[in-house]
Design a protein around this motif. Structure first.
Motif, PDB file in Angstrom:
ATOM      1  N   PRO A 120       0.844  -1.199   0.000  1.00  0.00           N
ATOM      2  CA  PRO A 120       0.000   0.000   0.000  1.00  0.00           C
ATOM      3  C   PRO A 120       0.878   1.246   0.000  1.00  0.00           C
ATOM      4  O   PRO A 120       1.846   1.329   0.762  1.00  0.00           O
ATOM      5  CB  PRO A 120      -0.797  -0.136   1.298  1.00  0.00           C
ATOM      6  N   VAL A 121       0.539   2.192  -0.868  1.00  0.00           N
ATOM      7  CA  VAL A 121       1.351   3.409  -1.016  1.00  0.00           C
ATOM      8  C   VAL A 121       0.627   4.577  -0.354  1.00  0.00           C
ATOM      9  O   VAL A 121      -0.472   4.947  -0.738  1.00  0.00           O
ATOM     10  CB  VAL A 121       1.604   3.712  -2.509  1.00  0.00           C
ATOM     11  N   GLU A 122       1.256   5.125   0.675  1.00  0.00           N
ATOM     12  CA  GLU A 122       0.719   6.269   1.422  1.00  0.00           C
ATOM     13  C   GLU A 122      -0.687   5.991   1.952  1.00  0.00           C
ATOM     14  O   GLU A 122      -1.562   6.855   1.910  1.00  0.00           O
ATOM     15  CB  GLU A 122       0.759   7.536   0.561  1.00  0.00           C
ATOM     16  N   ILE A 123      -0.893   4.803   2.462  1.00  0.00           N
ATOM     17  CA  ILE A 123      -2.171   4.451   3.069  1.00  0.00           C
ATOM     18  C   ILE A 123      -2.330   5.268   4.351  1.00  0.00           C
ATOM     19  O   ILE A 123      -1.408   5.352   5.160  1.00  0.00           O
ATOM     20  CB  ILE A 123      -2.262   2.933   3.328  1.00  0.00           C
ATOM     21  N   ALA A 124      -3.491   5.870   4.529  1.00  0.00           N
ATOM     22  CA  ALA A 124      -3.679   6.812   5.627  1.00  0.00           C
ATOM     23  C   ALA A 124      -4.611   6.314   6.717  1.00  0.00           C
ATOM     24  O   ALA A 124      -4.468   6.698   7.881  1.00  0.00           O
ATOM     25  CB  ALA A 124      -4.200   8.143   5.077  1.00  0.00           C
ATOM     26  N   ASP A 125      -5.577   5.494   6.363  1.00  0.00           N
ATOM     27  CA  ASP A 125      -6.576   5.070   7.335  1.00  0.00           C
ATOM     28  C   ASP A 125      -6.109   3.821   8.084  1.00  0.00           C
ATOM     29  O   ASP A 125      -5.835   2.795   7.455  1.00  0.00           O
ATOM     30  CB  ASP A 125      -7.909   4.784   6.633  1.00  0.00           C
ATOM     31  N   PRO A 126      -6.012   3.880   9.417  1.00  0.00           N
ATOM     32  CA  PRO A 126      -5.510   2.712  10.160  1.00  0.00           C
ATOM     33  C   PRO A 126      -6.410   1.491  10.054  1.00  0.00           C
ATOM     34  O   PRO A 126      -5.922   0.357  10.061  1.00  0.00           O
ATOM     35  CB  PRO A 126      -5.430   3.226  11.608  1.00  0.00           C
ATOM     36  N   GLY A 127      -7.731   1.718   9.926  1.00  0.00           N
ATOM     37  CA  GLY A 127      -8.636   0.583   9.758  1.00  0.00           C
ATOM     38  C   GLY A 127      -8.390  -0.133   8.448  1.00  0.00           C
ATOM     39  O   GLY A 127      -8.375  -1.371   8.389  1.00  0.00           O
ATOM     40  N   ASN A 128      -8.174   0.627   7.375  1.00  0.00           N
ATOM     41  CA  ASN A 128      -7.861   0.025   6.082  1.00  0.00           C
ATOM     42  C   ASN A 128      -6.526  -0.706   6.125  1.00  0.00           C
ATOM     43  O   ASN A 128      -6.377  -1.799   5.562  1.00  0.00           O
ATOM     44  CB  ASN A 128      -7.818   1.101   4.987  1.00  0.00           C
ATOM     45  N   LYS A 226       0.043   8.648 -10.856  1.00  0.00           N
ATOM     46  CA  LYS A 226       0.277   8.181 -12.230  1.00  0.00           C
ATOM     47  C   LYS A 226       1.746   7.843 -12.490  1.00  0.00           C
ATOM     48  O   LYS A 226       2.055   6.888 -13.201  1.00  0.00           O
ATOM     49  CB  LYS A 226      -0.193   9.247 -13.221  1.00  0.00           C
ATOM     50  N   ALA A 227       2.641   8.620 -11.904  1.00  0.00           N
ATOM     51  CA  ALA A 227       4.068   8.355 -12.110  1.00  0.00           C
ATOM     52  C   ALA A 227       4.481   7.036 -11.475  1.00  0.00           C
ATOM     53  O   ALA A 227       5.327   6.307 -12.016  1.00  0.00           O
ATOM     54  CB  ALA A 227       4.894   9.504 -11.531  1.00  0.00           C
ATOM     55  N   ILE A 228       3.884   6.722 -10.330  1.00  0.00           N
ATOM     56  CA  ILE A 228       4.194   5.456  -9.665  1.00  0.00           C
ATOM     57  C   ILE A 228       3.607   4.298 -10.463  1.00  0.00           C
ATOM     58  O   ILE A 228       4.266   3.280 -10.689  1.00  0.00           O
ATOM     59  CB  ILE A 228       3.649   5.466  -8.224  1.00  0.00           C
ATOM     60  N   ALA A 229       2.370   4.450 -10.918  1.00  0.00           N
ATOM     61  CA  ALA A 229       1.737   3.406 -11.731  1.00  0.00           C
ATOM     62  C   ALA A 229       2.528   3.156 -13.007  1.00  0.00           C
ATOM     63  O   ALA A 229       2.637   2.012 -13.473  1.00  0.00           O
ATOM     64  CB  ALA A 229       0.306   3.802 -12.062  1.00  0.00           C
ATOM     65  N   ALA A 230       3.095   4.230 -13.567  1.00  0.00           N
ATOM     66  CA  ALA A 230       3.865   4.098 -14.808  1.00  0.00           C
ATOM     67  C   ALA A 230       5.131   3.268 -14.603  1.00  0.00           C
ATOM     68  O   ALA A 230       5.639   2.658 -15.554  1.00  0.00           O
ATOM     69  CB  ALA A 230       4.218   5.477 -15.342  1.00  0.00           C
TER      70      ALA A 230
END
Length: 267
Positions: A120-128, A226-230
């Motif tokens: 996960p990239v920059e995931i912010a929600d602790p529940g998620n 988008k740059a990361i996905a690329a």
């Protein structure tokens, strides 16, 4: 309440309650695990420093408390007020362990030659985050890499959402996203980005999924940059046959990781 119970003014209780705060967790290398599932998993991995429990919890989880004591863990009965302060839920279970933190260096995860990683990239929600770690554990993933500026996996809400899985699957934190992708590529792991406009349909990705893969999942609010996905080896889209426009992070992660697990275990 037993006369042997200690109350919230005790210095050990005061120190443990401070672990609800991220700066204190970083400084001490400790965190709190609340509830029977998390405490049992923590005990199984030998990470518990001290176990606090209320009188009611001792009656309900007698075997768990006795097992902790048999391992040599310091076990301490506390008052109901102290149990409330140690817990974070509306109805505290009265069972809280002070644990050593679980995250490991990215290099350690990669040195184990993983076949499937959740990134996960920059995931912010602790529940998620906790749900994703639990899913990764359930499907047999070899690790979770929290890339970029991500939530602390030792956050109380994240630990509860993991339901013990935080202690089962290796978790690494790697703040530099570019360096994380470089390390994955150098380890010979195919990087898969989830994208609604991906060039590969998940139903047609079995050949890709047979090899070592790292699934990138974007931030809840903004998705994957988008740059990361690329930079990914492949961009994978989840086919949606109904009228929903998209899936949330936890649902998408569950589908993708299960698909990988199905292919790899069948092979």
């Amino acid at each position: 309440m037993s006369a042997d119970s200690i109350d919230w003014r005790n210095s050990r209780i005061v120190s443990a309650v401070k672990l609800h705060r991220s700066p204190v967790r970083r400084k001490t290398g400790l965190f709190l695990a609340e509830g029977a599932n998390s405490v049992e998993a923590a005990l199984d991995t030998g990470r518990v420093e001290e176990l606090f429990f209320s009188e009611k919890a001792a009656e309900r989880e007698h075997a768990l408390v006795a097992g902790a004591a048999a391992q040599g863990v310091r076990t301490t009965m506390v008052t109901d007020r102290a149990a409330e302060m140690l817990g974070e839920t509306v109805t505290p279970p009265g069972l809280v362990a002070v644990c050593r933190q679980v995250d490991v260096p990215l290099r350690e995860v990669l040195d184990a030659a993983p076949r499937m990683l959740a990134v996960p990239v920059e995931i912010a929600d602790p529940g998620n985050a906790g749900t994703l770690i639990r899913v990764a554990d359930a499907v047999g993933a070899d690790g979770v890499v929290l890339a970029g500026d991500s939530v602390d996996p030792h956050n109380g809400k994240c630990v509860r959402a993991c339901a013990g899985s935080l202690f089962h699957v290796p978790v690494a934190r790697s703040r530099d996203i570019g360096a994380t992708l470089d390390a994955l590529e150098a380890a010979g792991i195919a990087i898969l980005a989830t994208s609604a406009k991906g060039e590969v349909d998940l139903d047609d990705a079995d050949e890709i999924l047979r090899g070592p893969v790292a699934w990138l999942f974007g931030n809840e609010a903004h998705g994957l940059d988008k740059a990361i996905a690329a930079r990914a080896t492949h961009r994978i889209r989840i086919p949606i046959h109904g009228r929903a426009e998209s899936l949330n992070l936890a649902a998408a992660a569950a589908i993708c990781l299960y698909s990988s697990s199905r292919v790899q275990h069948r092979a």
